[in-house]
Write an enzyme that holds these catalytic residues in place. Structure first.
Site, PDB file in Angstrom:
ATOM      1  N   HIS A   1       1.754   2.780  -1.279  1.00 37.34           N
ATOM      2  CA  HIS A   1       1.241   2.891  -2.646  1.00 37.34           C
ATOM      3  C   HIS A   1       0.493   4.202  -2.928  1.00 37.34           C
ATOM      4  O   HIS A   1       0.703   4.840  -3.952  1.00 37.34           O
ATOM      5  CB  HIS A   1       0.315   1.717  -2.957  1.00 37.34           C
ATOM      6  CG  HIS A   1       0.895   0.379  -2.608  1.00 37.34           C
ATOM      7  ND1 HIS A   1       2.214   0.082  -2.780  1.00 37.34           N
ATOM      8  CD2 HIS A   1       0.321  -0.747  -2.101  1.00 37.34           C
ATOM      9  CE1 HIS A   1       2.449  -1.176  -2.395  1.00 37.34           C
ATOM     10  NE2 HIS A   1       1.308  -1.688  -1.970  1.00 37.34           N
TER      11      HIS A   1
ATOM     12  N   ASP B   1       8.557  -0.595  -3.927  1.00 39.85           N
ATOM     13  CA  ASP B   1       7.114  -0.401  -3.764  1.00 39.85           C
ATOM     14  C   ASP B   1       6.542  -0.870  -5.089  1.00 39.85           C
ATOM     15  O   ASP B   1       6.748  -0.221  -6.123  1.00 39.85           O
ATOM     16  CB  ASP B   1       6.782   1.077  -3.533  1.00 39.85           C
ATOM     17  CG  ASP B   1       5.285   1.287  -3.375  1.00 39.85           C
ATOM     18  OD1 ASP B   1       4.506   0.615  -4.097  1.00 39.85           O
ATOM     19  OD2 ASP B   1       4.875   2.097  -2.532  1.00 39.85           O
ATOM     20  N   HIS B   2       5.864  -2.017  -5.090  1.00 42.39           N
ATOM     21  CA  HIS B   2       5.555  -2.617  -6.388  1.00 42.39           C
ATOM     22  C   HIS B   2       4.629  -1.753  -7.244  1.00 42.39           C
ATOM     23  O   HIS B   2       4.560  -1.935  -8.448  1.00 42.39           O
ATOM     24  CB  HIS B   2       5.033  -4.055  -6.230  1.00 42.39           C
ATOM     25  CG  HIS B   2       3.605  -4.167  -5.839  1.00 42.39           C
ATOM     26  ND1 HIS B   2       3.182  -4.076  -4.535  1.00 42.39           N
ATOM     27  CD2 HIS B   2       2.473  -4.353  -6.566  1.00 42.39           C
ATOM     28  CE1 HIS B   2       1.867  -4.216  -4.490  1.00 42.39           C
ATOM     29  NE2 HIS B   2       1.414  -4.382  -5.712  1.00 42.39           N
TER      30      HIS B   2
HETATM   31  C1  BG6 Z   1       0.368  -4.926  -0.907  1.00 40.37           C
HETATM   32  C2  BG6 Z   1      -0.445  -4.913   0.352  1.00 40.37           C
HETATM   33  O1  BG6 Z   1       1.485  -4.098  -0.784  1.00 40.37           O
HETATM   34  O2  BG6 Z   1      -0.449  -4.456  -1.987  1.00 40.37           O
HETATM   35  C3  BG6 Z   1      -1.675  -5.786   0.202  1.00 40.37           C
HETATM   36  O3  BG6 Z   1       0.349  -5.399   1.429  1.00 40.37           O
HETATM   37  C4  BG6 Z   1      -2.474  -5.358  -1.012  1.00 40.37           C
HETATM   38  O4  BG6 Z   1      -2.488  -5.734   1.367  1.00 40.37           O
HETATM   39  C5  BG6 Z   1      -1.580  -5.266  -2.240  1.00 40.37           C
HETATM   40  O5  BG6 Z   1      -3.489  -6.337  -1.219  1.00 40.37           O
HETATM   41  C6  BG6 Z   1      -2.324  -4.643  -3.400  1.00 40.37           C
HETATM   42  O6  BG6 Z   1      -1.534  -4.745  -4.557  1.00 40.37           O
HETATM   43  P1  BG6 Z   1      -2.203  -4.834  -6.000  1.00 40.37           P
HETATM   44  O7  BG6 Z   1      -1.045  -4.855  -6.929  1.00 40.37           O
HETATM   45  O8  BG6 Z   1      -3.024  -6.087  -6.014  1.00 40.37           O
HETATM   46  O9  BG6 Z   1      -3.050  -3.598  -6.122  1.00 40.37           O
END
Ligand code: BG6
Length: 508
Positions: free
Chosen positions: A246, A183-184
């Protein structure tokens, strides 16, 4: 930042012709290479069904590095590109995995590797199980003599049952310690900093509970829409795409108990306890405690902006939510009675992810001549402008005793001018180093679905639950304010104004 070099290794990316590989994975691996944090010897194999040659793949990835705007010298980029290889394959064809195994063995020799492998699954989620099974059928799940790890992108499952099924299927071929569910958000410095803020300071923990905290709100707003992902987004929606992953991760870090050590399972055990304490919403709660919305066309600074239903790959009568806001409670001793509010949406006025801890007001109001009766707020700014802001009342200079709210504002960039790890860099590095603290354990993924499923089911079964249209460029449906108790005159924090004047909200 000098990181210990990890062991030599071959990295195999499934889904190498996709967007994630281009935008995130290759730029992150390159950045680690540039910083000298990759193993002494490594090779990367990209694999997908598109029929590229090695050279074409390398050219595409070179373009990806240029697009990522990495300021490295082109010579460094070129030497990195030589480490990339491409292998065309259909992921459902088990025979091809044997050929892949041969290819990996060849590279093992080139890079003097004793058989260390990382398989990165960046394909569509329906292929995760097949790939795991086919890797095993070609003997590629074996962790001896070297290590074998498998990274699985989100979404992990579509609901609780599919997540359990996928976990069971993967566990047939890989042990839990080999599986790295990514989960990044957990790779973001400022998300990790939530733990440091809470547990490296003596002043916060004593007041981090129901006795001092009135409510907590977490926002993840995006200015962009769904871009070219219409077909995918139709099967997902904001709840699955952002909340299940997230936002619930953020809730867990903000609300969990202190772990006894920073050892991977100690941290993950506390997160699971927290997720288990989320009060499940009953069908009758859903329309009162969950608001869903979808952006509709609008005009922002004279420019016409498309609505969600006009996007490519989206049904003309789609009821997929691009906005979701939820009020919920955590049933444990620390948080009993404290409402949590979370919201996320696409096509909002700005990009911001933040958590706001609202402290209770003083029990007695001494300075009555003041209009400013704001509560103290601690704002954990995840992105952009990463940092922490504390709002406190100070005496307004001059006669009398007027209170004025001021900001104590810390910007993360003040700590150091060193390169801050991008989320994927950090997580890929951790995986190479065999540290799975920031990856999700099977039970955590399932527990998050246990919270999401009742909402998803109610939306599916009860057609009377409304979905609200909000003009692109506004803060989502106004009605999301009604999640707050109207008597207390509190609402969401709005970091900026709507971008449009035509705040016409409608029912879809
Ligand atoms: C991804 C979602 O996991 O996270 C996207 O699939 C979203 O829809 C993105 O735009 C948001 O990531 P960040 O790092 O730009 O907040």
């Amino acid at each position: 930042m000098n990181l210990k070099k990890t062991d030599n290794c071959v990295i195999i990316i499934f889904g190498a012709s996709g967007d994630l590989t281009k935008r995130k994975l290759i730029p992150a691996i390159f950045e680690l290479y540039k910083q000298g944090s990759l193993p002494e010897k490594f090779e990367v194999i990209g694999t997908a069904s598109s029929s590229f040659t090695n050279e074409q793949f390398r050219t595409n990835m070179h373009e990806a590095l240029l697009a990522a705007d990495n300021d490295a010298d082109d010579k460094v980029k070129q030497s990195f590109i030589q480490k990339l290889h491409y292998f065309v394959m259909d992921f459902k064809n088990a025979e091809l995995f044997k050929q892949l195994a041969e290819k990996i063995k060849e590279l093992d020799v080139t890079c003097g590797d004793k058989g260390n492998r990382i398989f990165y699954l960046a394909t569509i989620p329906t292929l995760f199980g097949d790939i795991a099974e086919n890797l095993a059928s070609a003997g590629l799940n074996d962790s001896s003599p070297g290590f074998t790890r498998i990274v699985v992108e989100k979404p992990f499952g579509y609901d609780l049952n599919s997540a359990i099924e996928l976990n069971e299927r993967m566990h047939k071929f890989f042990t839990e310690s080999q599986i790295y569910r990514i989960d990044h958000y957990l790779g973001k410095e400022t998300v990790q900093n939530v733990l440091v803020t809470r547990f490296a300071n003596g002043i916060f923990e004593p007041i981090w509970n129901r006795n001092y905290i009135h409510h907590i709100e977490i926002t993840s707003a995006e200015k962009i829409g769904i871009e070219n992902r219409g077909a995918f987004y139709e099967t997902s929606g904001a709840l699955r795409d952002m909340v299940q992953s997230h936002l619930l991760r953020l809730v867990a870090l903000i609300a969990m108990e202190p772990p006894s050590s920073f050892e991977s399972n100690a941290v993950r055990n506390e997160q699971i306890k927290l997720l288990q304490s989320l009060r499940r919403l009953r069908p009758e709660d859903i329309s009162k405690q969950v608001i869903r919305g979808q952006y509709i066309s609008s005009t922002i600074r004279g420019e016409a902006v498309k609505g969600y239903r006009e996007e490519k790959g989206v049904a003309a009568d789609s009821r997929t939510e691009t906005y979701a806001a939820i009020k919920f409670y955590i049933d444990n001793w620390r948080w009993g009675g404290v409402p949590f509010y979370i919201r996320t949406g696409k096509m909002l006025p700005t990009r911001v992810t933040e958590a706001v801890i609202h402290f209770k007001k003083t029990p007695h109001i001494l300075f009555r001549e003041s209009n400013d009766q704001s509560d103290n707020q601690l704002i954990l700014r995840i992105q952009p402008d990463e940092g922490i802001l504390l709002k406190i009342g100070m005496k307004e200079p001059g006669k009398g005793f007027k209170v004025h709210t001021v900001n104590m504002d810390f910007h993360y960039t003040d700590i150091s001018s060193e390169h801050l790890f991008e989320a994927y860099e950090r997580l890929i590095y951790d995986c190479l180093a065999g540290d799975n603290t920031l990856f999700l354990r099977a039970d955590a993924v399932e527990e998050a679905w246990r919270f999401i499923d009742p909402i998803q089911n109610a939306w599916k079964q009860n057609k009377n639950i409304k979905i609200y249209g909000y003009p692109a460029g506004t803060w989502g449906p106004d009605i999301a304010d009604s999640l707050f108790d109207g008597r207390e005159k509190i609402t969401w924090r709005y970091p900026c104004k709507n971008l449009t004047d035509d705040g016409i909200y409608c029912e879809l």
